[in-house]
Design a protein around this motif. Sequence first.
Motif, PDB file in Angstrom:
ATOM      1  N   ARG A  36       4.545   1.039   2.698  1.00 23.23           N
ATOM      2  CA  ARG A  36       5.434   0.938   3.863  1.00 23.23           C
ATOM      3  C   ARG A  36       6.898   1.165   3.517  1.00 23.23           C
ATOM      4  O   ARG A  36       7.584   1.948   4.172  1.00 23.23           O
ATOM      5  CB  ARG A  36       5.270  -0.438   4.524  1.00 23.23           C
ATOM      6  CG  ARG A  36       4.064  -0.493   5.418  1.00 23.23           C
ATOM      7  CD  ARG A  36       3.634  -1.902   5.661  1.00 23.23           C
ATOM      8  NE  ARG A  36       3.066  -2.500   4.464  1.00 23.23           N
ATOM      9  CZ  ARG A  36       2.435  -3.669   4.431  1.00 23.23           C
ATOM     10  NH1 ARG A  36       2.307  -4.385   5.514  1.00 23.23           N
ATOM     11  NH2 ARG A  36       1.923  -4.134   3.309  1.00 23.23           N
ATOM     12  N   ASN A 103       4.408  -6.494  -6.419  1.00 23.74           N
ATOM     13  CA  ASN A 103       5.348  -7.150  -7.343  1.00 23.74           C
ATOM     14  C   ASN A 103       4.929  -7.142  -8.824  1.00 23.74           C
ATOM     15  O   ASN A 103       5.746  -6.873  -9.701  1.00 23.74           O
ATOM     16  CB  ASN A 103       5.539  -8.612  -6.927  1.00 23.74           C
ATOM     17  CG  ASN A 103       5.965  -8.744  -5.480  1.00 23.74           C
ATOM     18  OD1 ASN A 103       6.403  -7.769  -4.874  1.00 23.74           O
ATOM     19  ND2 ASN A 103       5.838  -9.937  -4.910  1.00 23.74           N
ATOM     20  N   ARG A 152      19.363  -4.474  -1.348  1.00 25.30           N
ATOM     21  CA  ARG A 152      20.175  -3.641  -0.451  1.00 25.30           C
ATOM     22  C   ARG A 152      21.246  -4.443   0.286  1.00 25.30           C
ATOM     23  O   ARG A 152      22.269  -3.905   0.677  1.00 25.30           O
ATOM     24  CB  ARG A 152      19.284  -2.854   0.513  1.00 25.30           C
ATOM     25  CG  ARG A 152      18.436  -3.704   1.372  1.00 25.30           C
ATOM     26  CD  ARG A 152      17.416  -2.973   2.213  1.00 25.30           C
ATOM     27  NE  ARG A 152      16.432  -3.926   2.672  1.00 25.30           N
ATOM     28  CZ  ARG A 152      16.661  -4.846   3.600  1.00 25.30           C
ATOM     29  NH1 ARG A 152      17.829  -4.911   4.203  1.00 25.30           N
ATOM     30  NH2 ARG A 152      15.724  -5.712   3.940  1.00 25.30           N
ATOM     31  N   TRP A 190      -1.943  -7.853  -0.119  1.00 19.45           N
ATOM     32  CA  TRP A 190      -1.854  -8.193  -1.546  1.00 19.45           C
ATOM     33  C   TRP A 190      -0.812  -9.294  -1.766  1.00 19.45           C
ATOM     34  O   TRP A 190      -0.828  -9.992  -2.772  1.00 19.45           O
ATOM     35  CB  TRP A 190      -1.510  -6.947  -2.381  1.00 19.45           C
ATOM     36  CG  TRP A 190      -0.230  -6.251  -1.992  1.00 19.45           C
ATOM     37  CD1 TRP A 190      -0.111  -5.138  -1.224  1.00 19.45           C
ATOM     38  CD2 TRP A 190       1.110  -6.638  -2.329  1.00 19.45           C
ATOM     39  NE1 TRP A 190       1.212  -4.805  -1.061  1.00 19.45           N
ATOM     40  CE2 TRP A 190       1.988  -5.702  -1.738  1.00 19.45           C
ATOM     41  CE3 TRP A 190       1.663  -7.671  -3.075  1.00 19.45           C
ATOM     42  CZ2 TRP A 190       3.372  -5.777  -1.860  1.00 19.45           C
ATOM     43  CZ3 TRP A 190       3.039  -7.753  -3.212  1.00 19.45           C
ATOM     44  CH2 TRP A 190       3.874  -6.815  -2.600  1.00 19.45           C
TER      45      TRP A 190
HETATM   46  P1  NAD Z   1       2.649  -1.804   0.660  1.00 22.36           P
HETATM   47  O1  NAD Z   1       1.435  -2.622   0.523  1.00 22.36           O
HETATM   48  O2  NAD Z   1       2.945  -1.201   1.991  1.00 22.36           O
HETATM   49  O3  NAD Z   1       2.647  -0.611  -0.419  1.00 22.36           O
HETATM   50  C1  NAD Z   1       2.270  -0.818  -1.765  1.00 22.36           C
HETATM   51  C2  NAD Z   1       1.985   0.518  -2.435  1.00 22.36           C
HETATM   52  O4  NAD Z   1       1.463   0.247  -3.735  1.00 22.36           O
HETATM   53  C3  NAD Z   1       0.945   1.372  -1.721  1.00 22.36           C
HETATM   54  O5  NAD Z   1       1.302   2.726  -1.851  1.00 22.36           O
HETATM   55  C4  NAD Z   1      -0.327   1.102  -2.512  1.00 22.36           C
HETATM   56  O6  NAD Z   1      -1.271   2.153  -2.426  1.00 22.36           O
HETATM   57  C5  NAD Z   1       0.229   0.971  -3.913  1.00 22.36           C
HETATM   58  N1  NAD Z   1      -0.639   0.248  -4.848  1.00 22.36           N
HETATM   59  C6  NAD Z   1      -0.907   0.630  -6.096  1.00 22.36           C
HETATM   60  N2  NAD Z   1      -1.751  -0.203  -6.687  1.00 22.36           N
HETATM   61  C7  NAD Z   1      -2.039  -1.134  -5.788  1.00 22.36           C
HETATM   62  C8  NAD Z   1      -2.876  -2.276  -5.811  1.00 22.36           C
HETATM   63  N3  NAD Z   1      -3.582  -2.635  -6.898  1.00 22.36           N
HETATM   64  N4  NAD Z   1      -2.948  -3.025  -4.693  1.00 22.36           N
HETATM   65  C9  NAD Z   1      -2.222  -2.726  -3.596  1.00 22.36           C
HETATM   66  N5  NAD Z   1      -1.400  -1.640  -3.525  1.00 22.36           N
HETATM   67  C10 NAD Z   1      -1.329  -0.856  -4.604  1.00 22.36           C
HETATM   68  O7  NAD Z   1       3.865  -2.706   0.179  1.00 22.36           O
HETATM   69  P2  NAD Z   1       5.406  -2.582   0.588  1.00 22.36           P
HETATM   70  O8  NAD Z   1       5.682  -3.424   1.763  1.00 22.36           O
HETATM   71  O9  NAD Z   1       5.815  -1.175   0.609  1.00 22.36           O
HETATM   72  O10 NAD Z   1       6.078  -3.354  -0.668  1.00 22.36           O
HETATM   73  C11 NAD Z   1       6.216  -2.743  -1.938  1.00 22.36           C
HETATM   74  C12 NAD Z   1       7.318  -3.453  -2.722  1.00 22.36           C
HETATM   75  O11 NAD Z   1       8.543  -3.305  -2.011  1.00 22.36           O
HETATM   76  C13 NAD Z   1       7.120  -4.964  -2.880  1.00 22.36           C
HETATM   77  O12 NAD Z   1       7.508  -5.364  -4.158  1.00 22.36           O
HETATM   78  C14 NAD Z   1       8.013  -5.584  -1.840  1.00 22.36           C
HETATM   79  O13 NAD Z   1       8.508  -6.853  -2.218  1.00 22.36           O
HETATM   80  C15 NAD Z   1       9.128  -4.571  -1.763  1.00 22.36           C
HETATM   81  N6  NAD Z   1       9.759  -4.514  -0.430  1.00 22.36           N
HETATM   82  C16 NAD Z   1      11.103  -4.485  -0.355  1.00 22.36           C
HETATM   83  C17 NAD Z   1      11.728  -4.426   0.867  1.00 22.36           C
HETATM   84  C18 NAD Z   1      13.228  -4.319   0.967  1.00 22.36           C
HETATM   85  O14 NAD Z   1      13.749  -4.351   2.062  1.00 22.36           O
HETATM   86  N7  NAD Z   1      13.902  -4.180  -0.148  1.00 22.36           N
HETATM   87  C19 NAD Z   1      10.971  -4.423   2.042  1.00 22.36           C
HETATM   88  C20 NAD Z   1       9.580  -4.426   1.939  1.00 22.36           C
HETATM   89  C21 NAD Z   1       8.988  -4.470   0.692  1.00 22.36           C
END
Ligand code: NAD
Length: 359
Positions: A36, A103, A152, A190
Amino acid sequence: MTRRELGRMAGIGLASQLLGQEQGRQIGYCMVGLGRISMQHFIPALKTTKYSKLTALVSGHRDKAEKMAAQYGLSVKNIYSYENYEAIADNKEIDAVYIALPNSMHAEYTIRAAKAGKHVLSEKPMSTSVADAVAMVDACKKANRKLMIAYRCQLEPANLRAIQLIHDGKLGKIQAIESANGFNIARNEWRYTRKLGGGGPLMDVGIYSLNACRFLLGEEPTEIRASAAVIDHDGRFDEVEENLSFTLKFPSGVIASCNTTYGCNMPGFYRVHGSRGWMHLEPAFGYQGMHLTGQIQGQPAIDEPITERDPAHFVREADHFAECILQNKEPAAPGEEGLRDMRLIEAIYKSCGLKLGVG
Ligand code: NAD
């Protein structure tokens, strides 16, 4: 200008700026993880960045990556898997990676990128253990690559304005801070597994309040008290906390009280109380719509909405890190900043009788 002349200028810091600008060169980012945050926010931001562009993708889903590559005009040779990730070392179009994985994977993919000679922008929380955070900092130092944690809000105008008001003494002597941030987590995430999340809402969204209290005050807390609880015994919180409340006492005497949850929608905000007035930022941590309000003695009310829209935060973040690389500057939130939060998160969990990490 000759190299010798440039060398002389380096002494007064000008050469690195000129070299960095390199006739409008843009930093090539490789996305690691197509979830996402990368697909909906960071990648769209790269369409309008000045110093950054999208050059490569790392994904476990080849079909998704190919679709994305076609949409953004990337060659399929710039698509990597988690297995052949090291091959990014040979791709000159990649200067930096953006780690947007669960994470507990941030450390491994940061260290592998540094070894491949790439700069790293890692999502928060930096890691799921203090040891991993230290290893990330060390690996980037050893490879002489930059490491930034994607805080950010430290670059966002409303948060910067709040910091400035405190710094300029406009609120008088700060007495207390309140902050909260949480949401009702969906099933099959997750985020509520120890293996990938390393902890619960504190790691994911409570970290915003923790980081904000530190950057607002410019001090490090010396006393921590915390308590955690589960209300909804519906399977989501078998491994991590549902609710967590923590207080941070700073050397100035300011006590900050923060709440975080995965059990309900808890809009992200902070309120700062000072001897001459108060201010309230809400939303404080979202992607847009920040709104600072407040009242300072003898002054008109503060009412400052921010009108920029998503993905402005990510444009700023990507370009800030790119400029740091191009001009050899320290990022606003380097690895050491993420490490400080990880040490505090470890202390907060300890105070609750819980353990940080995947074990
Ligand atoms: P998400 O679940 O939408 O995406 C995770 C990605 O990792 C996917 O592409 C998935 O396919 C991949 N992946 C690889 N191995 C995986 C596994 N074993 N299990 C699950 N996914 C796996 O997560 P997200 O919301 O995009 O969050 C990703 C990171 O970004 C997190 O660390 C979160 O804390 C951080 N985040 C930061 C902000 C911000 O504003 N800075 C906002 C949301 C998320």
